[in-house]
Write an enzyme that holds these catalytic residues in place. Structure first.
Site, short mmCIF file in Angstrom:
data_model
loop_
_atom_site.label_atom_id
_atom_site.label_comp_id
_atom_site.label_asym_id
_atom_site.label_seq_id
_atom_site.Cartn_x
_atom_site.Cartn_y
_atom_site.Cartn_z
N CYS A 1 -30.34 16.36 6.87
CA CYS A 1 -29.44 16.57 5.75
C CYS A 1 -28.01 16.75 6.22
CB CYS A 1 -29.89 17.76 4.89
SG CYS A 1 -30.47 19.18 5.81
N GLY A 2 -27.64 16.07 7.27
CA GLY A 2 -26.26 16.09 7.71
C GLY A 2 -25.85 17.47 8.19
#
Lengths: 131, 308
Positions: free
Chosen positions: B88-89
């Site tokens: 998720c970055g």
């Protein structure tokens, strides 16, 4: 007058009503048009909405509070389930589990209180579903 | 020069990866939509609750143990909401860094004297803070998989009871707020003690007037309400409810923000995979043509040698 039933998971009712019966903590009471402005706590119990179309909608309410002002009744309930959406079998099963859970907390006052409240909510839902 | 078969295998492998990242993006998009719906559903309730609490706290005679603020707060509890899964970055690391900064700016002493405690929500959160030897006293994994309002009670009621017993002087909540799919705001909010401040809002400022409720414009002091039971008793019920709702909103925001971050990350990954595939296909064609050229030149030189 208008009535709104709101819960943390969304609004449950919005519309014109003739009256609302609610389970106040100091006793059940009915609100009709022209009621004095009031803020009241609600107990776990049955809530009945009498709509402007002369229909009766029954909800199982698990505690909350209500604000009545200027012919608008707003009910904020932690849970408000319409009586026809209550699955009585599932609730009966939950009731057994809750009773077993309650028996576990005979010596622990905090746990006992919480378990008692849970059981009360389930019993209320069962009662309301009979409507 | 790379073997034709090797390049072909690599192309196939990257295409598979691309399918996965594309699917993950779509799942995250669907989850985000649902999460936003839930946040919107909770707003009318939250607005009304804030309004009534504000009205009650304006009355000078009300007081509540949850307002109690210590001059020199000793025992601090920090609740951190990350995610269970990765990909998720910067969703998790950006939040954790802000949390660490806060600890080093405001709670260094508490850390030294062991009066700082943390509860981690999400596996990534727990892994991060435990590995760095922070004082984690509890963790909840799989918390965001089945987010239900009932679960909030389980977590917060005990913390509120502990606050009343003076186990905690201050309780903070750190989470990601959903601003947009590409942007998440990191927030650290003090949820206990409650400030008897009538401007206090539970709903994040970017939400706007989504509830359509004109309450904010109505003059609250106009109406003289009856209270049943006494305002003090009502506040005793409302304040813990307010804290529970704050926690609930933060959990919804964090979940939505996580889906947004994952959508963005998987979108980039899908695009990158596409670039790699184009690149590889180019190499494949070059290799194929080089092979043909080699074969032709071998045939030609072989034929020439024969004709000599």
């Amino acid at each position: 007058m208008k009535a709104h039933i709101l819960t943390p998971v969304g609004p449950v009712f919005d519309g014109e009503v003739e009256g609302v019966q609610m389970p106040g903590v100091n006793g059940g009471f009915e609100v009709l048009k022209g009621h004095a402005p009031l803020v009241s706590l609600l107990d776990i119990g049955k809530l009945v909405v009498k709509t402007a179309d002369h229909e009766q909608l029954v909800f199982a309410v698990s505690g909350g509070f209500t604000e009545i002002s200027e012919d608008v009744v707003t009910i904020l309930a932690e849970e408000a389930i319409p009586s026809d959406k209550i699955d009585r079998e599932a609730e009966e099963r939950q009731r057994e589990e809750a009773e077993a859970e309650l028996a576990k907390h005979l010596l622990d006052t905090e746990g006992h209180k919480a378990a008692e409240i849970e059981l009360k909510k389930i019993k209320n839902r069962i009662k309301v579903s009979r409507n | 020069m790379a073997n034709l078969r090797d390049i072909r295998d690599r192309i196939s492998s990257v295409k598979n990866t691309q399918q996965i990242t594309r699917a993950m993006k779509m799942v995250a998009a669907a989850r985000l939509r649902k999460a936003q719906d839930r946040m919107n559903d909770a707003r009318p309730y939250t607005h009304k609750l804030d309004e009534i609490i504000a009205r009650l706290t304006r009355r000078t005679e009300v007081d509540n143990p949850l307002f109690k603020s210590a001059e020199k707060p000793k025992n601090i509890l920090l609740l951190v909401m990350g995610s269970d899964r990765g990909l998720c970055g910067g969703f998790n690391t950006n939040l954790f860094r802000v949390v660490e900064k806060k600890i080093y700016e405001d709670f260094t002493e508490h850390l030294e004297h062991e009066t700082l405690s943390m509860i981690c929500f999400g596996k990534k959160t727990h892994d991060y803070f435990r590995a760095r030897k922070y004082p984690v006293i509890d963790h909840k994994i799989g918390f965001f998989d089945h987010l239900k309002y009932e679960h909030v009670h389980e977590v917060m009621n005990r913390i509120i009871a502990q606050f009343k017993e003076d186990s905690w002087d201050e309780v903070y909540l750190a989470y990601n707020e959903f601003k947009s799919v590409i942007a998440q705001n990191r927030k650290i909010v003090k949820i206990l003690p409650v400030s008897p401040d009538t401007e206090k809002k539970t709903v994040p400022s970017h939400a706007g007037e989504a509830s359509g409720n004109n309450a904010a414009k109505k003059d609250l002091s106009d109406i003289d309400y009856l209270y049943e039971p006494k305002p003090d008793t009502i506040l005793e019920y409302l304040l813990p409810l307010h804290i529970n709702i704050q926690f609930w909103q933060a959990a919804l925001e964090s979940f939505a923000a996580e889906q947004g971050a994952r959508m963005t990350a998987m979108d980039s990954a899908t695009e990158n995979a596409g670039d790699i595939i184009s690149d590889l296909q180019l190499k494949y064609n070059q290799a194929r043509q080089a092979a043909i050229t080699t074969e032709i030149s071998e045939i030609v030189s072989g034929a020439e040698a024969l004709s000599e």
